[in-house]
Motif scaffolding. Sequence first.
Motif, mmCIF file in Angstrom:
data_model
loop_
_atom_site.group_PDB
_atom_site.id
_atom_site.type_symbol
_atom_site.label_atom_id
_atom_site.label_comp_id
_atom_site.label_asym_id
_atom_site.label_seq_id
_atom_site.Cartn_x
_atom_site.Cartn_y
_atom_site.Cartn_z
ATOM 1 N N ILE A 18 -12.086 28.487 34.570
ATOM 2 C CA ILE A 18 -12.444 27.370 35.439
ATOM 3 C C ILE A 18 -13.914 27.404 35.844
ATOM 4 O O ILE A 18 -14.470 26.395 36.291
ATOM 5 N N LEU B 119 -10.587 22.709 31.125
ATOM 6 C CA LEU B 119 -10.797 21.705 32.171
ATOM 7 C C LEU B 119 -12.240 21.706 32.679
ATOM 8 O O LEU B 119 -12.830 20.638 32.908
ATOM 9 N N ASN B 120 -12.809 22.890 32.857
ATOM 10 C CA ASN B 120 -14.186 22.963 33.345
ATOM 11 C C ASN B 120 -15.136 22.223 32.416
ATOM 12 O O ASN B 120 -15.990 21.449 32.872
ATOM 13 N N ILE C 128 -14.666 18.342 32.762
ATOM 14 C CA ILE C 128 -15.205 17.741 33.991
ATOM 15 C C ILE C 128 -16.723 17.811 34.002
ATOM 16 O O ILE C 128 -17.403 16.821 34.346
ATOM 17 N N ILE C 129 -17.294 18.950 33.626
ATOM 18 C CA ILE C 129 -18.749 19.119 33.662
ATOM 19 C C ILE C 129 -19.437 18.144 32.700
ATOM 20 O O ILE C 129 -20.546 17.683 32.962
ATOM 21 N N TYR D 214 -19.244 14.948 34.829
ATOM 22 C CA TYR D 214 -19.683 15.090 36.220
ATOM 23 C C TYR D 214 -20.440 16.407 36.359
ATOM 24 O O TYR D 214 -19.889 17.398 36.872
ATOM 25 N N GLU E 243 -20.328 19.779 39.090
ATOM 26 C CA GLU E 243 -19.108 19.643 39.906
ATOM 27 C C GLU E 243 -18.100 20.753 39.605
ATOM 28 O O GLU E 243 -16.907 20.501 39.454
ATOM 29 N N GLU E 244 -18.590 21.989 39.532
ATOM 30 C CA GLU E 244 -17.675 23.096 39.246
ATOM 31 C C GLU E 244 -16.564 23.223 40.300
ATOM 32 O O GLU E 244 -15.403 23.470 39.969
ATOM 33 N N ASN F 273 -15.304 20.877 42.256
ATOM 34 C CA ASN F 273 -14.348 19.787 42.101
ATOM 35 C C ASN F 273 -13.509 19.934 40.832
ATOM 36 O O ASN F 273 -12.360 19.485 40.797
ATOM 37 N N ALA F 274 -14.074 20.570 39.808
ATOM 38 C CA ALA F 274 -13.272 20.851 38.621
ATOM 39 C C ALA F 274 -12.102 21.760 38.995
ATOM 40 O O ALA F 274 -10.959 21.556 38.545
ATOM 41 N N LEU G 155 -14.766 10.291 40.672
ATOM 42 C CA LEU G 155 -13.977 11.522 40.749
ATOM 43 C C LEU G 155 -12.605 11.304 41.393
ATOM 44 O O LEU G 155 -11.633 11.946 41.011
ATOM 45 N N THR H 174 -14.838 14.680 24.986
ATOM 46 C CA THR H 174 -13.542 14.917 25.624
ATOM 47 C C THR H 174 -12.512 13.838 25.292
ATOM 48 O O THR H 174 -11.320 14.131 25.227
#
Length: 513
Positions: A93, A317-318, A321-322, A325, A328-329, A331-332, A387, A452
């Motif tokens: 993560i 997932l990290n 999201i990165i 965004y 935003e670690e 929030n990931a 988000l 993604t």
Amino acid sequence: MSSQDEFTHKFMDDLSEAGGNGWSPTRKERTALGEYRQLPLGDSSDTSEISAMDTVQLFPLMETKLYKRRWLMLFIFSACSMSNAFMWLQYGIISNIFIRFYNIDSMAIDWLSMVYFLTYIPLILPVTWLLDNRGLRDIVVVGAAFNCIGAWIKTSAADPNMFAMTFLGQFVCSVATVYILGIPSKLASLWFGQEEVSTACSIGVLGNQMGIAIGFLLPPILVPNVDDVDELAYHIKIMFYSSAGVASVIFILVVIVFQERPEIPPTQAQAQARSIPPDEYSYMASILRLLRNKPFMLLVVSYGLNVGCFYSISTLLNRMIIEHYPGEEVNAGRIGLTIVVAGMAGSLISGIWLDKTKTYKQTTLAVYLLSLIGMLVYTFTLNLGHLWVVFVTAGILGFFMTGYLPLGFEFAVELTYPESEGTSSGLLNCSAQIFGIIFTISQGKIIDRWGTFAGNIFLGIFLLIGSLLTGFIKSDLRRQKANLQQAEVQTVSPAGSVSSVQDYGATACSGQS
């Protein structure tokens, strides 16, 4: 002819007469004295074509009891599973931070997650054999020990030059997973009554999901993305020592408190299972019967596809999201937490629902289809730039995809009764690990090359295939068939009172262990 044989023949004649007169026992008569049950038929038998009267063997009703400490056993195991699941995700993560700290590529970080999958595949059959021959307590103690040892190895790896050490620690923790992951159905059947085993099985799975949730939440908070390497090493060391301390406390609790099984069994199924001599059970024969069970093998593949997709999403997932965004670690991690917490609710609701309805195939297929829909919604909304939308869609995806985990266990037990729950759940998890490796590597490569969106569509295709396979499963629920047959068979206690054949396995996770 023995007296028991004479009694049985006389009873069958009397019963035939009584049946012709429309007589049936009252509830009071059924529960007043000894009750009897039917042994399960052979694996290849079609129970629907065989008269229950032709296959009855009579066994007296045995003493059963529920102990309050069953909840303590479940809590301790869930804590152990939670700690091990946290170890799995504490790297993935915040993969971008560890890539920079150890100066490695993304594939090396992904293997810190995939080593859990790879270790499971060759070790699951030996460990399942140990579970059947050594018992529940020994397996859980060894699993907790490996988890504790691996956690302490990691404490010496908070250094940029110690990636090999951190990988060794992660490998040892992955060995613990083999001992822990398939336990919920076994523990539930050994300790819980037939009206609560599905719920208990779901709570056992919930422990693993709680660990995954914490693994999503805490690492981004404990290890902030700072530029100074020494400061980063300090934060990593805090995370490693904290997890090692928790693993040590849990190991001590398991050694001191955790028990093999209650003195008096909780169900008639467990009471009869204890009376079977150990030399009558063949582990390899059980494996071969499962491999020839077509409905179960379809479930093995479909379960592997669904859970493999979940493993891939959790690992990557990290990066997802990165990409959309940046920075935003934290929030990931929160999005991952949302996925798992929603899934925990889904798991618990599924367990309660199955305890009430016994609609195994219908529920499994519905949740599978909703997982596919959730995956598509998540895929098409991930790049919208909001988000809060990702949080909502990720929660929907998690509710069904993570909520599917205990359904597979419980459906498998129904399809394979009276085989050991540990063996059937072990094969399910083995399939999940294989597909987890394939999907994580493949989706990672697709994300690197096409982004993604393409990676998530790739997973969606396999969820569609899994939904179709689930629809093809013949819902041959052996225990429920046996229960229906037993309802037609009524027997008389030696004292002369009448009792009906007992339902000895009406719920998931409560079969012969």
